[in-house]
Write an enzyme that holds these catalytic residues in place. Structure first.
Site, PDB file in Angstrom:
ATOM      1  CD  GLU A  46      51.295  56.582  86.035  1.00 27.19           C
ATOM      2  OE1 GLU A  46      50.115  56.241  85.977  1.00 27.19           O
ATOM      3  OE2 GLU A  46      51.695  57.472  86.811  1.00 27.19           O
ATOM      4  NE  ARG A  67      43.337  60.336  91.704  1.00 27.27           N
ATOM      5  CZ  ARG A  67      43.057  59.658  90.600  1.00 27.27           C
ATOM      6  NH1 ARG A  67      43.544  58.430  90.415  1.00 27.27           N
ATOM      7  NH2 ARG A  67      42.279  60.162  89.667  1.00 27.27           N
ATOM      8  CE  LYS A  69      43.840  63.097  87.269  1.00 33.32           C
ATOM      9  NZ  LYS A  69      44.666  62.617  86.161  1.00 33.32           N
TER      10      LYS A  69
HETATM   11  N1  PLP Z   1      47.944  57.649  85.624  1.00 36.28           N
HETATM   12  C1  PLP Z   1      47.960  58.920  85.230  1.00 36.28           C
HETATM   13  C2  PLP Z   1      49.253  59.581  85.064  1.00 36.28           C
HETATM   14  C3  PLP Z   1      46.736  59.585  84.981  1.00 36.28           C
HETATM   15  O1  PLP Z   1      46.727  60.851  84.572  1.00 36.28           O
HETATM   16  C4  PLP Z   1      45.526  58.905  85.158  1.00 36.28           C
HETATM   17  C5  PLP Z   1      44.257  59.591  84.975  1.00 36.28           C
HETATM   18  O2  PLP Z   1      43.652  60.060  85.882  1.00 36.28           O
HETATM   19  C6  PLP Z   1      45.568  57.577  85.567  1.00 36.28           C
HETATM   20  C7  PLP Z   1      46.788  56.969  85.777  1.00 36.28           C
HETATM   21  C8  PLP Z   1      44.315  56.811  85.772  1.00 36.28           C
HETATM   22  O3  PLP Z   1      43.699  57.134  86.971  1.00 36.28           O
HETATM   23  P1  PLP Z   1      42.148  56.984  87.151  1.00 36.28           P
HETATM   24  O4  PLP Z   1      41.814  55.582  86.797  1.00 36.28           O
HETATM   25  O5  PLP Z   1      41.902  57.275  88.580  1.00 36.28           O
HETATM   26  O6  PLP Z   1      41.518  57.946  86.232  1.00 36.28           O
HETATM   27  C1  COI Z   2      41.881  61.060  83.454  1.00 34.13           C
HETATM   28  O1  COI Z   2      41.857  59.903  83.044  1.00 34.13           O
HETATM   29  O2  COI Z   2      40.932  61.567  84.057  1.00 34.13           O
HETATM   30  C2  COI Z   2      43.040  61.884  83.254  1.00 34.13           C
HETATM   31  O3  COI Z   2      43.188  62.803  83.992  1.00 34.13           O
HETATM   32  C3  COI Z   2      43.971  61.551  82.187  1.00 34.13           C
HETATM   33  C4  COI Z   2      44.341  62.720  81.329  1.00 34.13           C
HETATM   34  C5  COI Z   2      43.186  63.296  80.596  1.00 34.13           C
HETATM   35  C6  COI Z   2      45.132  63.728  82.067  1.00 34.13           C
END
Ligand code: PLP
Ligand code: COI
Length: 338
Positions: free
Chosen positions: A219, A80, A183
């Site tokens: 989201e 990612r 991200k």
């Molecule tokens: N959506 C956003 C905007 C986020 O910042 C995060 C955190 O990383 C997620 C979703 C969840 O992603 P993940 O499960 O890969 O941490």
């Molecule tokens: C995560 O879940 O790792 C995120 O990046 C969410 C937030 C702390 C930005």
């Protein structure tokens, strides 16, 4: 030794011993360097400072009952980060080096990996920034990759207890053909103003609607969203949300638990039909949603009025945690044991 009160940790920064860095110059990444400095020195005209050439990741390491340390799905985070880098035209960091860097950071900060009983974890934050000096708006040619780690507790203070969310239509986090699927820091900058309004009003986070029509659920600020009804796990498919690794994992686990999975556009009105709802992500894990207030439409969708998570959220949460902490067999190959 540490005298950290592991059980009281919140989601915040604590100084640890080491971080890892690699520099991209002349088309090549340098071998990983270990640093004990919390500071970064860079040129005043660095592209990350002016034009947002920045991307980051978040993943966690967990200490099991057997005291072994397990890192969850780090390859997915590596991939990612590469996608995010392509999105803002930065050099891609190799997956194999990403994995080595994460392992190195965890090993060197092993004393900060919380004990099994605490339910806390070590949060690992890789980031990539543009460091070339330029003032023209164009991609740079020098980059810095770093990883640091810090022990954390729950992202939302209440942990695994339902909390309220708010729909705000006057702000967008990301546009349909914009940067929502990657991200990068800019997305989070764009979410701060609405996030502050939500916090001031007592909500955990904003639940964003699709920016184009405001008809569908996107989201939350820092996490994906899901709803549960009729033994079905329903999560938005959208062109402006981050593909959450936690959400992807929960979809697999739901099927294993005999729960149907639907990933499709979710109209706002459908909220009225959900028996449970949750936010999911690395930091959020599963944060059950007690209520969603749609202030402009004067509607309130209630999922938990007695302060307890619903049965499906609970089942999924326990299943995910069991794999992460090594209580259950890792049959999908998600875990790297140190
Ligand atoms: N959506 C956003 C905007 C986020 O910042 C995060 C955190 O990383 C997620 C979703 C969840 O992603 P993940 O499960 O890969 O941490
Ligand atoms: C995560 O879940 O790792 C995120 O990046 C969410 C937030 C702390 C930005």
């Amino acid at each position: 030794m540490n005298d950290i009160n592991w059980g009281e940790l919140s989601f915040g920064y604590m100084k640890t011993d080491y971080n890892v860095r690699s520099y991209y110059r002349n088309g090549k990444w340098s071998e990983l360097e270990i640093s004990d400095s919390e500071q970064v020195t860079m040129h005043i005209a660095s592209t990350c400072l002016h034009y947002g050439q920045e991307a980051f990741e978040g993943l966690k390491a967990f200490r099991g009952k057997d005291r072994k340390i397990r890192i969850f799905r780090m390859r997915d985070n590596a991939l990612r980060l590469q996608a995010s880098s392509r999105g803002v035209k930065m050099a891609e960091f190799p997956v194999e080096m990403f994995e080595r860097a994460v392992l190195e950071v965890v090993k060197r900060n092993e004393r900060f990996v919380p004990p099994y009983e605490s339910g806390a974890s070590l949060y690992i934050r890789p980031l990539l920034i543009g460091t070339s000096a330029q003032v023209g708006v164009k991609p740079g040619n020098e980059y810095l990759f770093m990883v640091f780690a810090t022990p954390v507790g729950p992202y939302f203070k209440t942990g695994f207890k339902p909390t309220p969310y708010i729909i705000i239509r006057s702000f967008d986090r990301a546009a349909p053909q914009g940067t929502g699927t990657i991200k990068i820091g800019g997305n989070y900058a764009a979410s701060l103003a609405a996030g502050e309004i939500a916090h001031e009003k007592g909500y955990s986070a904003v639940l964003y609607l699709d920016a184009k029509e405001k008809k569908f659920i996107d989201e939350c600020g820092p996490a994906n969203f899901f709803g549960i009804k009729n033994n079905t796990y329903i999560t938005p498919r959208s062109a402006s949300i981050l593909p959450s690794i936690t959400n992807k994992s929960l979809m697999v686990l739901a099927e294993e638990l005999g729960i149907r999975v639907e990933c499709r556009p979710v109209p706002v009105e459908e909220l009225a039909t959900f028996e449970e709802a949750g936010a999911c992500g690395t930091a959020a894990v599963i944060s059950p949603v007690s209520r969603i207030d749609d202030i402009e439409e004067k509607k309130s969708y209630v999922f938990s009025s007695d302060g307890t998570p619903g049965p499906v959220c609970l089942k999924l949460y326990n299943k995910l945690r069991a794999i992460q902490y090594g209580d259950e067999e890792d049959k999908y190959g998600w875990v790297t044991v140190l």
